[in-house]
Design an enzyme around this catalytic site. Structure first.
Site, PDB file in Angstrom:
ATOM      1  N   GLY A 259      55.920 -95.492 -20.810  1.00  9.03           N
ATOM      2  CA  GLY A 259      54.943 -96.554 -20.634  1.00  9.03           C
ATOM      3  C   GLY A 259      53.987 -96.273 -19.489  1.00  9.03           C
ATOM      4  O   GLY A 259      53.848 -95.132 -19.035  1.00  9.03           O
TER       5      GLY A 259
ATOM      6  N   SER B  85      60.242 -90.522 -19.764  1.00  7.70           N
ATOM      7  CA  SER B  85      59.045 -90.714 -18.954  1.00  7.70           C
ATOM      8  C   SER B  85      59.270 -91.817 -17.920  1.00  7.70           C
ATOM      9  O   SER B  85      60.155 -91.711 -17.083  1.00  7.70           O
ATOM     10  CB  SER B  85      57.859 -91.012 -19.880  1.00  7.70           C
ATOM     11  OG  SER B  85      56.645 -91.031 -19.181  1.00  7.70           O
ATOM     12  N   MET B  86      58.507 -92.909 -17.965  1.00  3.35           N
ATOM     13  CA  MET B  86      58.708 -93.991 -17.011  1.00  3.35           C
ATOM     14  C   MET B  86      60.076 -94.636 -17.164  1.00  3.35           C
ATOM     15  O   MET B  86      60.637 -95.167 -16.206  1.00  3.35           O
ATOM     16  CB  MET B  86      57.597 -95.033 -17.158  1.00  3.35           C
ATOM     17  CG  MET B  86      57.643 -96.177 -16.144  1.00  3.35           C
ATOM     18  SD  MET B  86      57.799 -95.667 -14.396  1.00  3.35           S
ATOM     19  CE  MET B  86      56.234 -94.836 -14.131  1.00  3.35           C
TER      20      MET B  86
ATOM     21  N   HIS C  14      58.997 -85.909 -17.468  1.00  2.00           N
ATOM     22  CA  HIS C  14      57.784 -85.094 -17.549  1.00  2.00           C
ATOM     23  C   HIS C  14      56.771 -85.641 -16.554  1.00  2.00           C
ATOM     24  O   HIS C  14      56.992 -86.659 -15.903  1.00  2.00           O
ATOM     25  CB  HIS C  14      57.224 -85.026 -18.970  1.00  2.00           C
ATOM     26  CG  HIS C  14      56.636 -86.313 -19.487  1.00  2.00           C
ATOM     27  ND1 HIS C  14      56.051 -86.433 -20.712  1.00  2.00           N
ATOM     28  CD2 HIS C  14      56.552 -87.552 -18.940  1.00  2.00           C
ATOM     29  CE1 HIS C  14      55.637 -87.670 -20.910  1.00  2.00           C
ATOM     30  NE2 HIS C  14      55.924 -88.367 -19.840  1.00  2.00           N
TER      31      HIS C  14
ATOM     32  N   ASP D 138      58.035 -81.393 -21.107  1.00  2.16           N
ATOM     33  CA  ASP D 138      59.003 -82.420 -21.481  1.00  2.16           C
ATOM     34  C   ASP D 138      60.406 -81.822 -21.414  1.00  2.16           C
ATOM     35  O   ASP D 138      60.708 -80.864 -22.130  1.00  2.16           O
ATOM     36  CB  ASP D 138      58.746 -82.931 -22.903  1.00  2.16           C
ATOM     37  CG  ASP D 138      57.432 -83.695 -23.017  1.00  2.16           C
ATOM     38  OD1 ASP D 138      56.826 -83.977 -21.976  1.00  2.16           O
ATOM     39  OD2 ASP D 138      57.032 -83.997 -24.153  1.00  2.16           O
TER      40      ASP D 138
END
Length: 207
Positions: free
Chosen positions: A72, A101-102, A126, A177
């Site tokens: 996000g 991610s977040m 990432h 990633d």
């Protein structure tokens, strides 16, 4: 056919009779919070508000944040991360499904020793990406790059501080990633425990 949102009986303290509330509101009363979507302003503000309220209500009881999120937006994620560090109760983070991610940034932001991945969870880290502006104005583009580089440095520092990995290793890894199983995430330092039982986690049962 959609199941809909289940409702369960709950007696509000001071009331004689129970009322029917949706299951998430019932779980919030037990200090179980859920991030099951992309991180955006709305969900970040909702979870931050609940955490602050629960901290005021009882600063001695832990909060449990269950995460199944593909990532996000950066700024709402930073806001929720800061709230987790600021509130008085300690915040467990539990990954079920995916914390990418977040989502992984928030997972690692839980109280150290209280970050958990369920056995078949996946965690992905990432580098941050942003588009604060849609304009092609060169001044705004330069400003975005400068801001993004500061955010990039902040993300690396947080991962390094909270995993124990060196800055250079984090910087190299988040260039791509990186998907980690629960056990790999534990070895990396993103989580502290894998596959803990609910009874062991809570030390009590919901009445």
């Amino acid at each position: 056919m959609p199941v809909g949102l289940p409702r369960v009986p709950f007696r509000i303290p001071g009331d004689e009779d129970a009322t029917w509330v949706d299951i998430y509101n019932r779980l919030y009363r037990e200090r179980f919070l859920f991030l099951g979507q992309d991180v955006d302003d709305e969900i970040s503000n909702q979870l931050a508000g609940i955490m602050i309220y629960l901290g005021i209500e009882d600063e001695t009881r832990d909060i449990f944040l269950f995460i199944n999120s593909p990532g996000g937006y950066i700024i709402p994620g930073f806001g929720l991360f800061d709230t987790m560090q600021w509130v008085q109760p300690e915040v467990y983070t539990i990954c079920l499904g995916l914390a990418a991610s977040m989502g992984s940034f928030l997972l690692v932001g839980g109280e150290i020793t209280k970050r958990i991945a369920l056995p078949y969870a996946w965690i992905m880290i990432h580098q941050p990406a942003s588009s604060f502006f849609d304009d092609d104005d060169s001044g705004e583009i330069i400003f975005e790059i400068n801001e993004l580089m500061q955010i990039y440095d902040d993300v690396i520092k947080v991962y390094a501080q909270r995993t124990g990995a060196p800055l250079w290793a984090i910087a190299a890894d988040i260039e791509r990633d990186v998907f980690l199983s629960a056990e790999e995430a534990q070895r990396y330092g993103l989580v502290d425990l894998v596959g803990i039982q609910m009874d062991d986690l809570l030390g009590f049962r919901i009445n």
